[in-house]
Design an enzyme around this catalytic site. Structure first.
Site, PDB file in Angstrom:
ATOM      1  N   ASP A  79       0.850  -1.194   0.000  1.00 49.96           N
ATOM      2  CA  ASP A  79       0.000   0.000   0.000  1.00 49.96           C
ATOM      3  C   ASP A  79       0.892   1.253   0.000  1.00 49.96           C
ATOM      4  O   ASP A  79       1.948   1.256   0.655  1.00 49.96           O
ATOM      5  CB  ASP A  79      -0.863  -0.061   1.280  1.00 49.96           C
ATOM      6  CG  ASP A  79      -2.047   0.882   1.261  1.00 49.96           C
ATOM      7  OD1 ASP A  79      -2.443   1.335   0.182  1.00 49.96           O
ATOM      8  OD2 ASP A  79      -2.594   1.143   2.360  1.00 49.96           O
ATOM      9  N   HIS A  80       0.481   2.299  -0.698  1.00 50.87           N
ATOM     10  CA  HIS A  80       1.146   3.622  -0.653  1.00 50.87           C
ATOM     11  C   HIS A  80       2.659   3.592  -0.520  1.00 50.87           C
ATOM     12  O   HIS A  80       3.202   3.932   0.538  1.00 50.87           O
ATOM     13  CB  HIS A  80       0.617   4.444   0.534  1.00 50.87           C
ATOM     14  CG  HIS A  80      -0.766   4.921   0.315  1.00 50.87           C
ATOM     15  ND1 HIS A  80      -1.080   5.925  -0.571  1.00 50.87           N
ATOM     16  CD2 HIS A  80      -1.939   4.521   0.869  1.00 50.87           C
ATOM     17  CE1 HIS A  80      -2.386   6.116  -0.549  1.00 50.87           C
ATOM     18  NE2 HIS A  80      -2.929   5.275   0.300  1.00 50.87           N
ATOM     19  N   ASN A 224     -10.077   0.231  -0.234  1.00 51.75           N
ATOM     20  CA  ASN A 224      -9.084   0.150   0.838  1.00 51.75           C
ATOM     21  C   ASN A 224      -9.718   0.469   2.185  1.00 51.75           C
ATOM     22  O   ASN A 224     -10.466   1.435   2.318  1.00 51.75           O
ATOM     23  CB  ASN A 224      -7.937   1.134   0.565  1.00 51.75           C
ATOM     24  CG  ASN A 224      -7.006   0.638  -0.520  1.00 51.75           C
ATOM     25  OD1 ASN A 224      -7.367  -0.217  -1.315  1.00 51.75           O
ATOM     26  ND2 ASN A 224      -5.811   1.190  -0.544  1.00 51.75           N
ATOM     27  N   THR A 227      -8.329   2.227   8.700  1.00 51.54           N
ATOM     28  CA  THR A 227      -8.497   2.969   9.967  1.00 51.54           C
ATOM     29  C   THR A 227      -9.448   2.273  10.942  1.00 51.54           C
ATOM     30  O   THR A 227      -9.147   2.147  12.133  1.00 51.54           O
ATOM     31  CB  THR A 227      -9.015   4.397   9.664  1.00 51.54           C
ATOM     32  OG1 THR A 227      -8.066   5.030   8.808  1.00 51.54           O
ATOM     33  CG2 THR A 227      -9.174   5.208  10.932  1.00 51.54           C
TER      34      THR A 227
HETATM   35 ZN   LIG Z   1      -4.793   4.860   0.828  1.00 53.65          ZN
END
Ligand SMILES: [Zn+2]
Length: 275
Positions: A79-80, A224, A227
């Site tokens: 991710d990222h 995605n 959190t």
């Molecule tokens: Zn993201």
């Protein structure tokens, strides 16, 4: 079935594959148990901070081992990633897909860096996700209209980079929302008209159920979700620890894991889009 075939099949059926982040063995197992329960496939994501925390060899090996153990079809995704070196390490480690995130750079630099990542990853048969437009990172102010993805630019970006998955900015953000965000669905529909590859929505935590189906109906095939997993696990664990003297972590962790499994199972049901 390859990951790309599965993404295309989901997109054609107007369904999405949930992309859930994990942080330790407990959240990994909790996420996989939800997928098993719902008979869904799932994307397991590691951010670069998770790789700093666990180490790449451990994070990738535990994701593979746990998926096998739980009997779940899981795809491993980076991710990222702003760093081409880390991206190359994950390619070498056998990830199924990697995200090169140069979304905060200029269009030209984003094209250049994404193209390099595509060359590197495609040589190993691995998919690449990139982001065009800005989905605000944790703590950043909400996106200006100018930060949203332009449909014509998106078409040009996909064509020149050869990228496999495109993350779009249509009004979502990372972290919790102060109020329910407005999704620019017209923009998403216009992007889908011009771009044939699978589209990705970041910032799934805190979206209303109808927003999941609105997005999926317009070509979003990877959502995605991170959190709320951290939040649910930590808040549940705090409650358990505060309420007793138990020190055996094999007894204190499972209720927090079950809370995450229930949370993720509900999101997998939204991804199935059966309404
Ligand atoms: Zn993201």
């Amino acid at each position: 079935v390859s990951f790309l075939d599965s993404l295309k099949k989901h997109q054609a059926d107007r369904r999405a594959i949930l992309a859930a982040n994990f942080y330790n063995a407990e959240t990994l197992l909790a996420v996989l148990r939800a997928a098993k329960q719902n008979r869904s496939e799932i994307i397991l994501q590691t951010s670069s901070s998770t790789l700093d925390y666990l180490g790449l060899p451990l994070a990738s090996a535990m994701a593979r081992a746990a998926s096998k153990q739980e009997g779940v079809q899981a795809w491993l995704h980076l991710d990222h990633c702003p760093d081409p070196k880390l991206l190359a390490l994950c390619v070498d480690c056998g990830y199924d897909s990697v995200m090169l995130d140069a979304s905060e750079k200029s269009f030209e630099d984003n094209v250049h860096l994404t193209r390099q990542a595509v060359e590197r990853a495609h040589a190993a048969g691995i998919l690449v996700e990139a982001e065009l437009g800005t989905v605000p990172k944790l703590g950043q102010p909400e996106a200006e209209r100018s930060g949203l993805t332009d449909p014509d630019e998106a078409a040009r970006f996909v064509e020149t980079t050869g990228v496999d998955l495109l993350a779009v900015a249509i009004g979502t953000a990372h972290g919790f929302y102060k109020k329910t965000p407005h999704l620019d669905l017209e923009r998403l529909a216009a992007i889908q008209k011009k771009v044939s590859i699978p589209l990705v929505l970041h910032g799934g935590s805190g979206l209303q159920p109808v927003q999941w189906s609105d997005a999926i109906e317009r070509g979003i095939v990877k959502i995605n979700f991170a959190t709320e997993i951290k939040d649910t696990f930590t808040r549940s664990l705090k409650g358990i620890l505060a309420s007793g003297q138990e020190i055996d972590l094999r007894k204190t962790f499972p209720p927090a894991m079950q809370a995450v499994t229930a949370l993720v199972a509900a999101k997998l049901a939204l991804c199935a889009n059966r309404n």
